[in-house]
Write a protein that holds these residues in place. Structure first.
Motif, PDB file in Angstrom:
ATOM      1  N   LYS A   1       0.803  -1.218   0.000  1.00  0.00           N
ATOM      2  CA  LYS A   1       0.000   0.000   0.000  1.00  0.00           C
ATOM      3  C   LYS A   1       0.845   1.281   0.000  1.00  0.00           C
ATOM      4  CE  LYS A   1      -4.119  -2.083   1.763  1.00  0.00           C
ATOM      5  NZ  LYS A   1      -4.252  -2.939   0.647  1.00  0.00           N
ATOM      6  N   THR A   2       2.065   1.194   0.481  1.00  0.00           N
ATOM      7  CA  THR A   2       2.910   2.380   0.562  1.00  0.00           C
ATOM      8  C   THR A   2       3.607   2.631  -0.772  1.00  0.00           C
ATOM      9  OG1 THR A   2       4.728   3.436   1.747  1.00  0.00           O
ATOM     10  CG2 THR A   2       4.888   1.072   1.462  1.00  0.00           C
ATOM     11  N   CYS A   3       3.834   3.901  -1.087  1.00  0.00           N
ATOM     12  CA  CYS A   3       4.528   4.206  -2.342  1.00  0.00           C
ATOM     13  C   CYS A   3       5.997   4.534  -2.099  1.00  0.00           C
ATOM     14  CB  CYS A   3       3.825   5.331  -3.092  1.00  0.00           C
ATOM     15  SG  CYS A   3       3.798   6.897  -2.223  1.00  0.00           S
ATOM     16  N   ASP A   4       6.403   4.623  -0.834  1.00  0.00           N
ATOM     17  CA  ASP A   4       7.787   4.926  -0.486  1.00  0.00           C
ATOM     18  C   ASP A   4       8.365   3.841   0.414  1.00  0.00           C
ATOM     19  OD1 ASP A   4       7.546   7.384  -1.786  1.00  0.00           O
ATOM     20  OD2 ASP A   4       7.133   8.490   0.054  1.00  0.00           O
ATOM     21  N   VAL A   5       9.654   3.573   0.255  1.00  0.00           N
ATOM     22  CA  VAL A   5      10.346   2.721   1.216  1.00  0.00           C
ATOM     23  C   VAL A   5      10.576   3.599   2.450  1.00  0.00           C
ATOM     24  CG1 VAL A   5      12.435   1.404   1.729  1.00  0.00           C
ATOM     25  CG2 VAL A   5      11.492   1.387  -0.594  1.00  0.00           C
ATOM     26  N   PRO A   6      10.040   3.229   3.615  1.00  0.00           N
ATOM     27  CA  PRO A   6      10.210   4.063   4.809  1.00  0.00           C
ATOM     28  C   PRO A   6      11.688   4.255   5.133  1.00  0.00           C
ATOM     29  CG  PRO A   6       8.668   2.257   5.224  1.00  0.00           C
ATOM     30  CD  PRO A   6       9.297   2.002   3.894  1.00  0.00           C
ATOM     31  N   ASP A   7      12.038   5.436   5.596  1.00  0.00           N
ATOM     32  CA  ASP A   7      13.431   5.737   5.904  1.00  0.00           C
ATOM     33  C   ASP A   7      13.737   5.340   7.347  1.00  0.00           C
ATOM     34  OD1 ASP A   7      15.981   6.752   6.262  1.00  0.00           O
ATOM     35  OD2 ASP A   7      15.549   8.642   5.246  1.00  0.00           O
ATOM     36  N   PRO A   8      14.525   4.275   7.545  1.00  0.00           N
ATOM     37  CA  PRO A   8      14.799   3.812   8.911  1.00  0.00           C
ATOM     38  C   PRO A   8      15.687   4.777   9.699  1.00  0.00           C
ATOM     39  CG  PRO A   8      16.146   2.592   7.376  1.00  0.00           C
ATOM     40  CD  PRO A   8      15.216   3.456   6.559  1.00  0.00           C
ATOM     41  N   TYR A   9      16.294   5.744   9.029  1.00  0.00           N
ATOM     42  CA  TYR A   9      17.047   6.780   9.740  1.00  0.00           C
ATOM     43  C   TYR A   9      16.107   7.514  10.689  1.00  0.00           C
ATOM     44  CZ  TYR A   9      20.343  10.643  10.482  1.00  0.00           C
ATOM     45  OH  TYR A   9      21.201  11.556  11.039  1.00  0.00           O
ATOM     46  N   TYR A  10      14.845   7.645  10.273  1.00  0.00           N
ATOM     47  CA  TYR A  10      13.836   8.331  11.087  1.00  0.00           C
ATOM     48  C   TYR A  10      12.928   7.362  11.830  1.00  0.00           C
ATOM     49  CZ  TYR A  10      15.436  12.194   8.243  1.00  0.00           C
ATOM     50  OH  TYR A  10      16.223  13.126   7.620  1.00  0.00           O
ATOM     51  N   THR A  11      12.603   6.204  11.203  1.00  0.00           N
ATOM     52  CA  THR A  11      11.656   5.281  11.835  1.00  0.00           C
ATOM     53  C   THR A  11      12.350   4.284  12.756  1.00  0.00           C
ATOM     54  OG1 THR A  11      11.794   3.564  10.117  1.00  0.00           O
ATOM     55  CG2 THR A  11      10.199   5.371   9.757  1.00  0.00           C
ATOM     56  N   GLY A  12      13.624   3.989  12.490  1.00  0.00           N
ATOM     57  CA  GLY A  12      14.352   2.992  13.267  1.00  0.00           C
ATOM     58  C   GLY A  12      14.011   1.558  12.887  1.00  0.00           C
ATOM     59  N   ASN A  13      13.101   1.373  11.942  1.00  0.00           N
ATOM     60  CA  ASN A  13      12.640   0.029  11.591  1.00  0.00           C
ATOM     61  C   ASN A  13      13.422  -0.527  10.400  1.00  0.00           C
ATOM     62  OD1 ASN A  13      11.272  -2.345  11.194  1.00  0.00           O
ATOM     63  ND2 ASN A  13       9.246  -1.427  11.464  1.00  0.00           N
ATOM     64  N   PHE A  14      14.629  -0.967  10.657  1.00  0.00           N
ATOM     65  CA  PHE A  14      15.486  -1.522   9.613  1.00  0.00           C
ATOM     66  C   PHE A  14      14.973  -2.874   9.114  1.00  0.00           C
ATOM     67  CE2 PHE A  14      18.072   1.691  11.522  1.00  0.00           C
ATOM     68  CZ  PHE A  14      18.814   2.203  10.472  1.00  0.00           C
ATOM     69  N   ASP A  15      14.304  -3.631   9.994  1.00  0.00           N
ATOM     70  CA  ASP A  15      13.763  -4.932   9.598  1.00  0.00           C
ATOM     71  C   ASP A  15      12.684  -4.780   8.522  1.00  0.00           C
ATOM     72  OD1 ASP A  15      15.270  -6.771  11.231  1.00  0.00           O
ATOM     73  OD2 ASP A  15      14.181  -5.962  12.945  1.00  0.00           O
ATOM     74  N   GLU A  16      11.795  -3.814   8.702  1.00  0.00           N
ATOM     75  CA  GLU A  16      10.745  -3.563   7.704  1.00  0.00           C
ATOM     76  C   GLU A  16      11.365  -3.209   6.353  1.00  0.00           C
ATOM     77  OE1 GLU A  16       6.938  -0.563   6.949  1.00  0.00           O
ATOM     78  OE2 GLU A  16       8.557   0.068   8.289  1.00  0.00           O
ATOM     79  N   VAL A  17      12.374  -2.363   6.380  1.00  0.00           N
ATOM     80  CA  VAL A  17      13.042  -1.947   5.145  1.00  0.00           C
ATOM     81  C   VAL A  17      13.725  -3.139   4.492  1.00  0.00           C
ATOM     82  CG1 VAL A  17      14.852  -0.474   4.184  1.00  0.00           C
ATOM     83  CG2 VAL A  17      13.279   0.434   5.896  1.00  0.00           C
ATOM     84  N   TYR A  18      14.357  -3.977   5.293  1.00  0.00           N
ATOM     85  CA  TYR A  18      15.010  -5.164   4.737  1.00  0.00           C
ATOM     86  C   TYR A  18      14.005  -6.062   4.026  1.00  0.00           C
ATOM     87  CZ  TYR A  18      17.532  -9.466   4.131  1.00  0.00           C
ATOM     88  OH  TYR A  18      18.093 -10.587   3.572  1.00  0.00           O
ATOM     89  N   GLU A  19      12.850  -6.278   4.635  1.00  0.00           N
ATOM     90  CA  GLU A  19      11.817  -7.124   4.015  1.00  0.00           C
ATOM     91  C   GLU A  19      11.432  -6.571   2.644  1.00  0.00           C
ATOM     92  OE1 GLU A  19      10.610 -10.047   5.254  1.00  0.00           O
ATOM     93  OE2 GLU A  19      12.045  -9.831   6.886  1.00  0.00           O
ATOM     94  N   LEU A  20      11.183  -5.267   2.561  1.00  0.00           N
ATOM     95  CA  LEU A  20      10.812  -4.633   1.292  1.00  0.00           C
ATOM     96  C   LEU A  20      11.957  -4.718   0.287  1.00  0.00           C
ATOM     97  CD1 LEU A  20       9.004  -1.434   2.660  1.00  0.00           C
ATOM     98  CD2 LEU A  20       7.917  -3.440   1.603  1.00  0.00           C
TER      99      LEU A  20
END
Length: 160
Positions: A121-140
């Motif tokens: 549903k998201t059009c952007d890869v969330p930036d873990p620099y701000y969210t801290g969620n590196f695992d979510e980014v890795y999955e994407l």
């Protein structure tokens, strides 16, 4: 040689993670001599720095090398030097298109990473620099890199 450039804001979190994951996938498929990969940022805050600690910890966990990777900024030459320029979010894509000017108008070599994952549903890869969620980014990133490799194999490698 086919070349891919991943682009994010600072080139320390998302795009180096994608570069490392994609490079790892290329080695697994024996394509490292056929497809080159790099990453860059639209900003200049972290020039010359290695990937963010969160990215390094995550890549270490999965046994993916980031050796020799250092942050750099996107250059005008990147347009002609790369076949695929994959931007991590809307702002990155706008900045890249602005830098490249009319060269990038209507050309599909510049696109958003999440275009590879239309089911999300998201059009952007969330930036873990701000969210801290590196695992979510890795999955994407992992799934998106797999899809990019499939796309390249369909578009370019069948022509070789």
């Amino acid at each position: 040689m086919i070349s891919v450039l991943f682009v994010c804001l600072g080139n320390i979190c998302r795009s180096p993670m994608a570069e490392a994951v994609f490079r790892h996938q290329l080695v697994q498929h024996g394509l490292e001599g056929i497809i080159a990969v790099d990453s860059a940022g639209t900003g200049d805050w972290h020039l010359g720095k290695q990937p963010h600690e969160g990215t390094r910890v995550l890549l270490d966990r999965y046994g993916i090398s980031y050796e020799g990777m250092r942050s750099r900024q996107v250059t005008l030459e990147d347009y002609s030097n790369n076949d695929y320029i994959v931007c991590m979010d809307n702002n990155n894509e706008q900045d890249v298109r602005q830098l490249f000017g009319s060269r990038s108008d209507g050309h599909s070599k510049v696109f958003k990473f999440m275009d590879l994952l239309p089911e999300h549903k998201t059009c952007d890869v969330p930036d873990p620099y701000y969210t801290g969620n590196f695992d979510e980014v890795y999955e994407l990133v992992s799934l998106g890199c797999t899809r990019l490799l499939q796309r390249i194999q369909e578009e370019k490698l069948t022509q070789v």
